[in-house]
Scaffold this motif. Structure first.
Motif, PDB file in Angstrom:
ATOM      1  N   GLN A  37       0.859  -1.182   0.000  1.00 29.83           N
ATOM      2  CA  GLN A  37       0.000   0.000   0.000  1.00 29.83           C
ATOM      3  C   GLN A  37       0.890   1.224   0.000  1.00 29.83           C
ATOM      4  O   GLN A  37       1.622   1.475   0.954  1.00 29.83           O
ATOM      5  N   LYS A  41      -2.300   5.329  -0.686  1.00 28.96           N
ATOM      6  CA  LYS A  41      -3.199   4.352  -0.091  1.00 28.96           C
ATOM      7  C   LYS A  41      -3.724   3.302  -1.068  1.00 28.96           C
ATOM      8  O   LYS A  41      -4.674   2.594  -0.748  1.00 28.96           O
ATOM      9  N   PHE A  42      -3.081   3.218  -2.246  1.00 25.46           N
ATOM     10  CA  PHE A  42      -3.525   2.224  -3.212  1.00 25.46           C
ATOM     11  C   PHE A  42      -2.966   0.863  -2.822  1.00 25.46           C
ATOM     12  O   PHE A  42      -1.746   0.700  -2.702  1.00 25.46           O
ATOM     13  N   LEU A  43      -3.856  -0.110  -2.634  1.00 25.64           N
ATOM     14  CA  LEU A  43      -3.477  -1.450  -2.181  1.00 25.64           C
ATOM     15  C   LEU A  43      -3.350  -2.351  -3.395  1.00 25.64           C
ATOM     16  O   LEU A  43      -4.320  -2.569  -4.122  1.00 25.64           O
TER      17      LEU A  43
ATOM     18  N   GLN B  38     -11.061   0.515   6.110  1.00 26.38           N
ATOM     19  CA  GLN B  38      -9.707   0.734   6.609  1.00 26.38           C
ATOM     20  C   GLN B  38      -9.647   2.044   7.357  1.00 26.38           C
ATOM     21  O   GLN B  38      -9.787   3.124   6.768  1.00 26.38           O
ATOM     22  N   PHE B 101      -8.156  -4.338  -5.878  1.00 25.86           N
ATOM     23  CA  PHE B 101      -8.754  -3.320  -5.023  1.00 25.86           C
ATOM     24  C   PHE B 101      -8.926  -2.015  -5.786  1.00 25.86           C
ATOM     25  O   PHE B 101      -8.086  -1.640  -6.608  1.00 25.86           O
ATOM     26  N   GLY B 102     -10.015  -1.318  -5.470  1.00 29.89           N
ATOM     27  CA  GLY B 102     -10.148   0.065  -5.881  1.00 29.89           C
ATOM     28  C   GLY B 102      -9.282   0.940  -4.987  1.00 29.89           C
ATOM     29  O   GLY B 102      -8.717   0.470  -3.996  1.00 29.89           O
ATOM     30  N   LYS B 103      -9.184   2.201  -5.327  1.00 25.80           N
ATOM     31  CA  LYS B 103      -8.326   3.110  -4.559  1.00 25.80           C
ATOM     32  C   LYS B 103      -8.992   3.595  -3.277  1.00 25.80           C
ATOM     33  O   LYS B 103      -8.365   4.298  -2.487  1.00 25.80           O
TER      34      LYS B 103
END
Lengths: 112, 111
Positions: A37, A41-43, B38, B101-103
């Protein structure tokens, strides 16, 4: 009982060093993963490991290598650390590849 | 390139209102869809998963899936300040089964 645990929680190191992050799950799951990440915050998935089958995200540099001594452990070894490797690394596990994934607490890596 | 798109927000709603979070995905072969929450500095935690078209309710949360439109949403009823977090949409990638996953959408619930 912690389901998915990672060590260390924080890791600060110099460029060029080699480091490892450890992950353990006590859920009896067959599949484990490493995610990165970034600061935005991009996972993003790096690796998945299922019954000794390793699926590698093609964008991951070969400086990163996962190592699985057994089904409950998946460690991440990083060679020749670069500034751009600074991120939070999450380990996760799931019963099988298409099931819900459960995440560890993360390891914040800072490369100076 | 298989993608999951979300509005980054922030989405701000007053306490007690309904928060609506949306997600679209590109892989028509996807079969499983997940919403994770999160909190800042914490790891993603599962809120809900949905596999079939339609609605799925769990307490204050409702997930909605429309595979024809390749659209997933999450509704949070009676929003609370403790719901303030980033919500991540995740889609099971068809061939390998990995999660994409999206951002994330940052939700802020104002007291």
């Amino acid at each position: 009982d912690t389901a998915v645990s990672q060590t260390p929680k924080y890791l600060v190191t110099q460029m060029g060093n080699d480091k490892s992050i450890k992950c353990e799950q006590n859920l009896g799951h067959d599949t484990m993963y490493w995610y990165k990440q970034d600061s935005k915050k991009f996972l993003k998935i790096m690796f998945s490991y299922n019954n000794k089958e390793l699926i590698i995200n093609e964008t991951v540099p070969n400086r990163f290598s996962p190592k699985s001594p057994d089904k409950a452990h998946l460690n991440l070894h990083i060679n020749s650390l670069e500034l751009g490797d600074s991120a939070v690394y999450f380990c996760a596990s799931s019963p099988s590849r298409r099931d819900t994934q459960y995440f560890g607490p993360g390891t914040r890596l800072t490369v100076l | 390139q298989k993608e999951v798109e979300q509005n980054s927000g922030p989405l701000s709603v007053p306490e007690g209102a309904i928060a609506s979070l949306n997600c679209t995905y590109s892989d028509r072969g996807s079969q499983s869809f997940f919403w994770y929450r999160q909190y800042s500095g914490k790891s993603p935690e599962l809120i809900m998963f949905i596999y079939s078209n339609g609605d799925k309710e769990d307490g204050r949360f409702t997930a909605q899936l429309n595979k024809a439109s390749q659209y997933v949403s999450l509704l949070i009823r009676d929003s609370q300040p403790s719901d303030s977090a980033t919500y991540l949409c995740a889609v099971n990638e068809g061939s390998q089964g990995n999660l994409i996953f999206g951002k994330g959408t940052k939700l802020s619930v104002k007291p």
